[in-house]
Write a protein that holds these residues in place. Structure first.
Motif, PDB file in Angstrom:
ATOM      1  N   GLY A  81       0.785  -1.222   0.000  1.00 41.10           N
ATOM      2  CA  GLY A  81       0.000   0.000   0.000  1.00 41.10           C
ATOM      3  C   GLY A  81       0.820   1.277   0.000  1.00 41.10           C
ATOM      4  O   GLY A  81       0.262   2.365  -0.138  1.00 41.10           O
ATOM      5  N   TRP A  82       2.143   1.162   0.138  1.00 42.71           N
ATOM      6  CA  TRP A  82       3.035   2.331   0.150  1.00 42.71           C
ATOM      7  C   TRP A  82       3.736   2.454  -1.198  1.00 42.71           C
ATOM      8  O   TRP A  82       4.123   1.457  -1.802  1.00 42.71           O
ATOM      9  CB  TRP A  82       4.086   2.206   1.244  1.00 42.71           C
ATOM     10  N   THR A  83       3.909   3.682  -1.643  1.00 44.29           N
ATOM     11  CA  THR A  83       4.702   3.966  -2.838  1.00 44.29           C
ATOM     12  C   THR A  83       5.660   5.103  -2.511  1.00 44.29           C
ATOM     13  O   THR A  83       5.247   6.171  -2.063  1.00 44.29           O
ATOM     14  CB  THR A  83       3.821   4.371  -4.027  1.00 44.29           C
ATOM     15  N   GLY A  84       6.936   4.838  -2.707  1.00 46.47           N
ATOM     16  CA  GLY A  84       7.949   5.845  -2.437  1.00 46.47           C
ATOM     17  C   GLY A  84       8.740   6.170  -3.692  1.00 46.47           C
ATOM     18  O   GLY A  84       8.948   5.294  -4.547  1.00 46.47           O
ATOM     19  N   SER A  85       9.168   7.415  -3.816  1.00 44.05           N
ATOM     20  CA  SER A  85       9.970   7.795  -4.971  1.00 44.05           C
ATOM     21  C   SER A  85      11.041   8.794  -4.544  1.00 44.05           C
ATOM     22  O   SER A  85      10.882   9.539  -3.582  1.00 44.05           O
ATOM     23  CB  SER A  85       9.097   8.402  -6.075  1.00 44.05           C
ATOM     24  N   LEU A  86      12.128   8.783  -5.286  1.00 43.01           N
ATOM     25  CA  LEU A  86      13.263   9.669  -5.032  1.00 43.01           C
ATOM     26  C   LEU A  86      13.713  10.232  -6.374  1.00 43.01           C
ATOM     27  O   LEU A  86      13.845   9.495  -7.361  1.00 43.01           O
ATOM     28  CB  LEU A  86      14.399   8.903  -4.367  1.00 43.01           C
ATOM     29  N   ARG A  87      13.934  11.531  -6.391  1.00 42.40           N
ATOM     30  CA  ARG A  87      14.306  12.203  -7.641  1.00 42.40           C
ATOM     31  C   ARG A  87      15.513  13.110  -7.414  1.00 42.40           C
ATOM     32  O   ARG A  87      15.559  13.857  -6.443  1.00 42.40           O
ATOM     33  CB  ARG A  87      13.129  13.036  -8.153  1.00 42.40           C
ATOM     34  N   TYR A  88      16.466  13.032  -8.334  1.00 45.34           N
ATOM     35  CA  TYR A  88      17.626  13.933  -8.306  1.00 45.34           C
ATOM     36  C   TYR A  88      17.681  14.649  -9.655  1.00 45.34           C
ATOM     37  O   TYR A  88      17.582  14.024 -10.720  1.00 45.34           O
ATOM     38  CB  TYR A  88      18.920  13.169  -8.077  1.00 45.34           C
ATOM     39  N   ARG A  89      17.841  15.975  -9.596  1.00 42.95           N
ATOM     40  CA  ARG A  89      17.894  16.748 -10.833  1.00 42.95           C
ATOM     41  C   ARG A  89      19.001  17.789 -10.735  1.00 42.95           C
ATOM     42  O   ARG A  89      19.132  18.472  -9.725  1.00 42.95           O
ATOM     43  CB  ARG A  89      16.555  17.425 -11.102  1.00 42.95           C
ATOM     44  N   VAL A  90      19.772  17.901 -11.807  1.00 45.47           N
ATOM     45  CA  VAL A  90      20.803  18.924 -11.885  1.00 45.47           C
ATOM     46  C   VAL A  90      20.553  19.737 -13.162  1.00 45.47           C
ATOM     47  O   VAL A  90      20.278  19.179 -14.226  1.00 45.47           O
ATOM     48  CB  VAL A  90      22.223  18.310 -11.877  1.00 45.47           C
ATOM     49  N   VAL A  91      20.606  21.075 -13.024  1.00 43.81           N
ATOM     50  CA  VAL A  91      20.333  21.978 -14.138  1.00 43.81           C
ATOM     51  C   VAL A  91      21.483  22.979 -14.232  1.00 43.81           C
ATOM     52  O   VAL A  91      21.828  23.627 -13.238  1.00 43.81           O
ATOM     53  CB  VAL A  91      18.996  22.733 -13.940  1.00 43.81           C
ATOM     54  N   TYR A  92      22.041  23.106 -15.437  1.00 45.07           N
ATOM     55  CA  TYR A  92      23.141  24.045 -15.684  1.00 45.07           C
ATOM     56  C   TYR A  92      22.652  25.091 -16.680  1.00 45.07           C
ATOM     57  O   TYR A  92      22.223  24.759 -17.791  1.00 45.07           O
ATOM     58  CB  TYR A  92      24.356  23.298 -16.240  1.00 45.07           C
ATOM     59  N   ASP A  93      22.681  26.357 -16.271  1.00 43.25           N
ATOM     60  CA  ASP A  93      22.243  27.459 -17.132  1.00 43.25           C
ATOM     61  C   ASP A  93      23.451  28.235 -17.645  1.00 43.25           C
ATOM     62  O   ASP A  93      24.380  28.540 -16.881  1.00 43.25           O
ATOM     63  CB  ASP A  93      21.325  28.405 -16.359  1.00 43.25           C
ATOM     64  N   ASP A  94      23.403  28.576 -18.919  1.00 43.90           N
ATOM     65  CA  ASP A  94      24.427  29.430 -19.530  1.00 43.90           C
ATOM     66  C   ASP A  94      23.681  30.528 -20.275  1.00 43.90           C
ATOM     67  O   ASP A  94      23.437  30.449 -21.479  1.00 43.90           O
ATOM     68  CB  ASP A  94      25.295  28.617 -20.475  1.00 43.90           C
ATOM     69  N   ARG A  95      23.289  31.578 -19.527  1.00 46.00           N
ATOM     70  CA  ARG A  95      22.466  32.661 -20.074  1.00 46.00           C
ATOM     71  C   ARG A  95      23.304  33.919 -20.305  1.00 46.00           C
ATOM     72  O   ARG A  95      24.467  34.023 -19.873  1.00 46.00           O
ATOM     73  CB  ARG A  95      21.318  32.984 -19.109  1.00 46.00           C
ATOM     74  N   LYS A  96      22.692  34.908 -20.924  1.00 42.85           N
ATOM     75  CA  LYS A  96      23.372  36.160 -21.236  1.00 42.85           C
ATOM     76  C   LYS A  96      23.601  37.000 -19.985  1.00 42.85           C
ATOM     77  O   LYS A  96      24.577  37.746 -19.885  1.00 42.85           O
ATOM     78  CB  LYS A  96      22.543  36.942 -22.257  1.00 42.85           C
ATOM     79  N   ASN A  97      22.712  36.899 -18.998  1.00 39.45           N
ATOM     80  CA  ASN A  97      22.754  37.653 -17.747  1.00 39.45           C
ATOM     81  C   ASN A  97      22.349  39.120 -17.964  1.00 39.45           C
ATOM     82  O   ASN A  97      22.273  39.610 -19.086  1.00 39.45           O
ATOM     83  CB  ASN A  97      24.110  37.557 -17.053  1.00 39.45           C
ATOM     84  N   LEU A  98      22.062  39.810 -16.845  1.00 38.98           N
ATOM     85  CA  LEU A  98      21.502  41.161 -16.901  1.00 38.98           C
ATOM     86  C   LEU A  98      22.522  42.192 -16.418  1.00 38.98           C
ATOM     87  O   LEU A  98      22.942  42.162 -15.253  1.00 38.98           O
ATOM     88  CB  LEU A  98      20.229  41.231 -16.043  1.00 38.98           C
ATOM     89  N   ASP A  99      22.893  43.098 -17.293  1.00 39.40           N
ATOM     90  CA  ASP A  99      23.836  44.166 -16.965  1.00 39.40           C
ATOM     91  C   ASP A  99      23.137  45.503 -17.206  1.00 39.40           C
ATOM     92  O   ASP A  99      22.856  45.885 -18.353  1.00 39.40           O
ATOM     93  CB  ASP A  99      25.081  44.053 -17.833  1.00 39.40           C
ATOM     94  N   THR A 100      22.820  46.248 -16.123  1.00 33.03           N
ATOM     95  CA  THR A 100      22.135  47.535 -16.246  1.00 33.03           C
ATOM     96  C   THR A 100      23.111  48.710 -16.314  1.00 33.03           C
ATOM     97  O   THR A 100      22.692  49.854 -16.429  1.00 33.03           O
ATOM     98  CB  THR A 100      21.192  47.748 -15.049  1.00 33.03           C
ATOM     99  N   GLY A 101      24.391  48.420 -16.218  1.00 34.25           N
ATOM    100  CA  GLY A 101      25.391  49.485 -16.157  1.00 34.25           C
ATOM    101  C   GLY A 101      25.800  49.748 -14.714  1.00 34.25           C
ATOM    102  O   GLY A 101      26.959  49.633 -14.353  1.00 34.25           O
ATOM    103  N   ARG A 102      24.834  50.069 -13.876  1.00 39.96           N
ATOM    104  CA  ARG A 102      25.115  50.302 -12.456  1.00 39.96           C
ATOM    105  C   ARG A 102      25.169  48.989 -11.681  1.00 39.96           C
ATOM    106  O   ARG A 102      25.896  48.863 -10.703  1.00 39.96           O
ATOM    107  CB  ARG A 102      24.049  51.211 -11.845  1.00 39.96           C
ATOM    108  N   GLU A 103      24.374  48.012 -12.124  1.00 43.96           N
ATOM    109  CA  GLU A 103      24.309  46.735 -11.414  1.00 43.96           C
ATOM    110  C   GLU A 103      24.406  45.585 -12.415  1.00 43.96           C
ATOM    111  O   GLU A 103      24.128  45.743 -13.604  1.00 43.96           O
ATOM    112  CB  GLU A 103      23.016  46.618 -10.604  1.00 43.96           C
ATOM    113  N   TYR A 104      24.788  44.417 -11.868  1.00 45.70           N
ATOM    114  CA  TYR A 104      24.921  43.212 -12.700  1.00 45.70           C
ATOM    115  C   TYR A 104      24.256  42.054 -11.956  1.00 45.70           C
ATOM    116  O   TYR A 104      24.515  41.826 -10.769  1.00 45.70           O
ATOM    117  CB  TYR A 104      26.393  42.899 -12.962  1.00 45.70           C
ATOM    118  N   PHE A 105      23.385  41.332 -12.669  1.00 44.59           N
ATOM    119  CA  PHE A 105      22.646  40.211 -12.062  1.00 44.59           C
ATOM    120  C   PHE A 105      22.895  38.951 -12.889  1.00 44.59           C
ATOM    121  O   PHE A 105      22.653  38.944 -14.099  1.00 44.59           O
ATOM    122  CB  PHE A 105      21.138  40.494 -12.029  1.00 44.59           C
ATOM    123  N   SER A 106      23.361  37.921 -12.232  1.00 47.64           N
ATOM    124  CA  SER A 106      23.537  36.633 -12.899  1.00 47.64           C
ATOM    125  C   SER A 106      22.207  35.883 -12.926  1.00 47.64           C
ATOM    126  O   SER A 106      21.517  35.807 -11.906  1.00 47.64           O
ATOM    127  CB  SER A 106      24.580  35.790 -12.165  1.00 47.64           C
TER     128      SER A 106
END
Length: 442
Positions: free
Chosen positions: A315-340
């Motif tokens: 009557g029991w159901t168990g599950s385990l999940r592992y996920r890895v995500v790698y992002d390579d985006r342009k990123n945000l540069d406003t001039g005064r600040e920079y956000f990855s």
């Protein structure tokens, strides 16, 4: 219906003595009950049902009446009525017997997973030896049947409509003076099927639709369309697939981005040999993101690997999940600040389900996700400029329940709590939500 089901049910029918547990019942109720048993014994099932329903309607308090009425419904192939009638015996001394017969009903309806859960519940209810032997026999037969490849449906689908409430829609930080909260409406649709070939080798098409609407603040409305076409191949090691897909996303009624996806994966049963009914899956994705100009910082690639393990027992159901995500985006540069916006994320999710009855299932889940932003942020702060590499750890907890109204319709409710712990204060937030809805499978 398989012959052994019919024979087993009739044998058990006579374990209960008709009327033995009646309590101060009306004389005419007793008479209808006795007449129903006599009609059953001479093979007149329609009349037996009429008499037993009459006794039940007159308030005859008898577990034997409830049981035998369920048997008659079963013999007449009124399976939903039979299951509902046997369900009335839960919490009584006949609970194990009721679970056994609910399992037989599920078998008659070709619902093998529900039958498996019901027979497992028989063993958990401390049955008498004869009933325990019968339940174990059914489970052995099910082990064989569940392992057999089933004729595939060429197309399957799902539709879900939900309503819910969130207390932090915009994910404002904990330090914010106010938060945006409110209700939402949510809908999900999915269709999947073979467009060429067979389950062993062929092309498969998958289409998914998702929409969430906030009546009080439509700026946060979200719509997503996903489509994927791929080749599936059954091999001696498992089922492999590879394909191409695309996503289109809208936010606040405006187009946000499109995505192109390359997907590949492997599914396998009995993969680790740790338990019965095991399933393992490993999938990979490579995405190219094409955002609208106002979201240009998110242009780039995303790479993902997802591994899952699931097992069931008693009557029991168990599950385990592992996920890895790698992002390579342009990123945000406003001039005064920079956000990855290019994190490396790793997450682990554990989920546990328990079938209280063949219809009612309780669910709990916990997830931890760690995000590491490779490029440091550059932020304006009262003391000047802060250069810091952002790191987040997000925790998600959920509790839910689902009730199967029929083989295709289920009602669901879920409560969720999410907390994001960040080394940058503006990204530290909490959110609570509750969702209820109906899901239809076809």
């Amino acid at each position: 219906m398989p012959r052994f089901l019919h024979v087993t049910l009739v044998v058990i029918t006579f374990w209960l003595v008709p009327g033995a547990d009646a309590h101060s019942a009306p004389a005419n109720g007793q008479n209808f009950f006795k007449a129903g048993i006599e009609a059953f014994n001479r093979g007149d099932l329609q009349q037996a049902r009429d008499y037993l329903e009459a006794a039940d309607g007159l308030g005859l308090d008898s577990k034997a009446l409830t049981y035998n009425l369920g048997v008659v419904y079963f013999q007449l192939k009124q399976y939903d009525k039979a299951a509902a009638t046997f369900q009335r015996l839960m919490g009584s001394r006949q609970e194990a017997l009721a679970f056994y017969n609910i399992g037989l009903v599920a078998l008659a309806q070709q619902d093998l997973p529900r039958a498996d859960r019901a027979f497992q519940r028989v063993l958990m209810a401390n049955p008498e030896p004869k009933l325990e032997t019968l339940a174990r026999t059914q489970l052995k037969r099910l082990d064989v049947k569940l392992a057999e490849p089933r004729p595939p449906q060429r197309w399957i689908g799902l539709a879900s409509v939900n309503a819910g409430y969130e207390d932090n829609i915009a994910l404002f930080p904990d330090s914010a003076a106010t938060a945006i909260e409110g209700g939402f409406l949510e809908s999900v649709g999915a269709v999947s099927g073979l467009i060429y070939g067979s389950r062993k080798a062929g092309f498969r098409q998958d289409v998914k639709l998702y929409a969430r609407h906030y009546p009080a603040d439509s700026d946060f409305d979200t719509q997503i369309i996903q489509a994927e076409t791929g080749w599936v191949q059954q091999t001696g090691f498992g089922r492999i697939h590879a394909g191409l897909g695309g996503d289109y996303i809208w936010l606040g009624g405006k187009t946000r981005e499109g995505r192109a996806r390359l997907v590949f994966g492997l599914k396998r049963q009995d993969c680790l040999g740790l338990a019965n009914s095991e399933r393992c899956r490993v999938e990979g994705e490579v995405k190219q993101i094409y955002p609208q100009p106002e979201w240009e910082a998110y242009r780039g690639q995303q790479y993902q690997v997802d591994a899952r393990y699931q097992a069931s027992a008693s009557g029991w159901t168990g599950s385990l999940r592992y996920r890895v995500v790698y992002d390579d985006r342009k990123n945000l540069d406003t001039g005064r600040e920079y956000f990855s916006v290019s994190p490396l994320r790793q997450g682990v999710k554990a989920k546990l389900e328990f079938a209280v009855t063949p219809q009612l299932t309780l669910t709990s889940a916990a997830e931890v996700r760690y995000s590491y932003y490779r490029t440091p942020h550059r932020l304006q702060v009262p003391d000047g400029v802060l250069i810091i590499r952002r790191e987040d750890t997000r925790y998600d907890l959920s509790l839910g329940a689902s009730y199967a109204v029929s083989k295709t319709v289920a009602m669901l409710i879920e409560a969720n709590q999410a907390d994001n712990d960040s080394n940058i204060e503006r990204y530290q937030y909490g959110r609570h939500s509750v969702t209820a809805g109906v899901t239809v499978r076809f």
